[in-house]
Design a protein around this motif. Structure first.
Motif, short mmCIF file in Angstrom:
data_model
loop_
_atom_site.label_atom_id
_atom_site.label_comp_id
_atom_site.label_asym_id
_atom_site.label_seq_id
_atom_site.Cartn_x
_atom_site.Cartn_y
_atom_site.Cartn_z
N HIS A 129 0.84 -1.19 0.00
CA HIS A 129 0.00 0.00 0.00
C HIS A 129 0.88 1.25 0.00
O HIS A 129 1.58 1.52 0.98
CB HIS A 129 -0.92 -0.01 1.22
N ALA A 135 -4.68 7.45 -3.10
CA ALA A 135 -4.48 6.71 -1.84
C ALA A 135 -5.15 7.45 -0.69
O ALA A 135 -5.13 8.68 -0.61
CB ALA A 135 -2.99 6.55 -1.57
N VAL A 203 -1.15 4.03 4.78
CA VAL A 203 -2.16 4.01 3.72
C VAL A 203 -3.13 2.88 4.06
O VAL A 203 -2.72 1.74 4.25
CB VAL A 203 -1.51 3.75 2.35
N GLU A 206 -8.16 3.37 -0.78
CA GLU A 206 -7.95 4.08 -2.03
C GLU A 206 -9.27 4.51 -2.64
O GLU A 206 -10.32 3.90 -2.39
CB GLU A 206 -7.19 3.21 -3.02
#
Length: 242
Positions: A129, A135, A203, A206
């Motif tokens: 990620h 993101a 992250v 998304e």
């Protein structure tokens, strides 16, 4: 450029007795959220995540909707986002920091009445990620106060980013002590993102629809000193799974 948790300062106003009474009545009807602490956050979020496996959210703004998918292999961040959204906490928030070509940051507002508690979320870095365009990640306090790079309890951001040259990407690999996959290299050099943030911020999702809305928010006129939008961009977040 590093993302930090910052507070939007808004001017307060004096209210009449009738207005204060109305506010008090409204407060009684507001949904409640049990505040967490650093001591119980992991336990509560772990249990909540097992009971609420939701992974799709819609962020609604005056520019339109942004649909995001939350990653299940960042369980604490996913559970935290879902918990706050379902409680209505994010409905009292706004995109309060906008840096065109970099990211839009939301989750906070001086007008909020609901409290979530003073806790941080342990980082859940995953090399799969990364900070590609679209993101979804959590902001945090800087390194001096936060050597473990724990995430904010509620401040999130969405990467807009720009296309990165192969030479720049190699420099970021060395800086962040990581190796990008061929797919990640292609994404950064053709679609764009912000690799300077990789392995620095977690992250946990998304954008899957509505990147055009992110771009519109990024075009908002801002205060030059703090990057605060001159016109408030409020958001509401609904967990939908559709």
């Amino acid at each position: 450029m590093a993302l930090t948790v910052c507070v939007l300062l808004l001017a307060s106003c004096n209210k009449s007795g009738d207005e204060q009474a109305t506010d008090a009545e409204a407060a009684k009807e507001e949904p409640t959220l049990e505040p967490l602490t650093s001591e119980n956050a992991v336990e509560v979020l772990t249990a909540y995540g097992k009971e609420h496996p939701d992974s799709i959210a819609v962020i609604s703004t005056r520019h339109g909707d942004i649909k995001v998918r939350l990653y299940k292999d960042t369980p604490l961040h996913r559970a935290n986002f879902v918990r706050l959204a379902k409680a209505g906490f994010y409905d009292q928030g706004e995109f309060y920091r906008v840096v065109k070509g970099f990211a839009i940051q939301g989750g906070d507002s001086d007008n909020r009445t609901m409290k979530q508690g003073g806790y941080k979320i342990p980082q859940e870095f995953n090399p799969k990620h990364y900070h590609k365009r679209g993101a979804l990640a959590m902001a945090r306090y800087g390194d001096e106060r936060n050597p473990e790079k724990e995430s904010s309890s509620h401040n999130f951001y969405i990467v807009q980013g720009e296309v990165i040259s192969p030479e720049e990407l190699k420099a970021y690999e060395a800086q962040n002590k990581m190796k990008y996959t061929p797919e990640q290299i292609k994404t950064y050099t053709t679609v764009g993102g912000e690799p300077s943030l990789d392995q620095q911020y977690t992250v946990f999702g998304e954008v899957i629809e509505g990147m055009d809305v992110v771009n519109k928010i990024a075009e908002e006129p801002v205060d030059a000193a703090q990057n605060w939008p001159k016109n408030i961009v409020q958001h509401k977040i609904k967990i939908t799974n559709q």
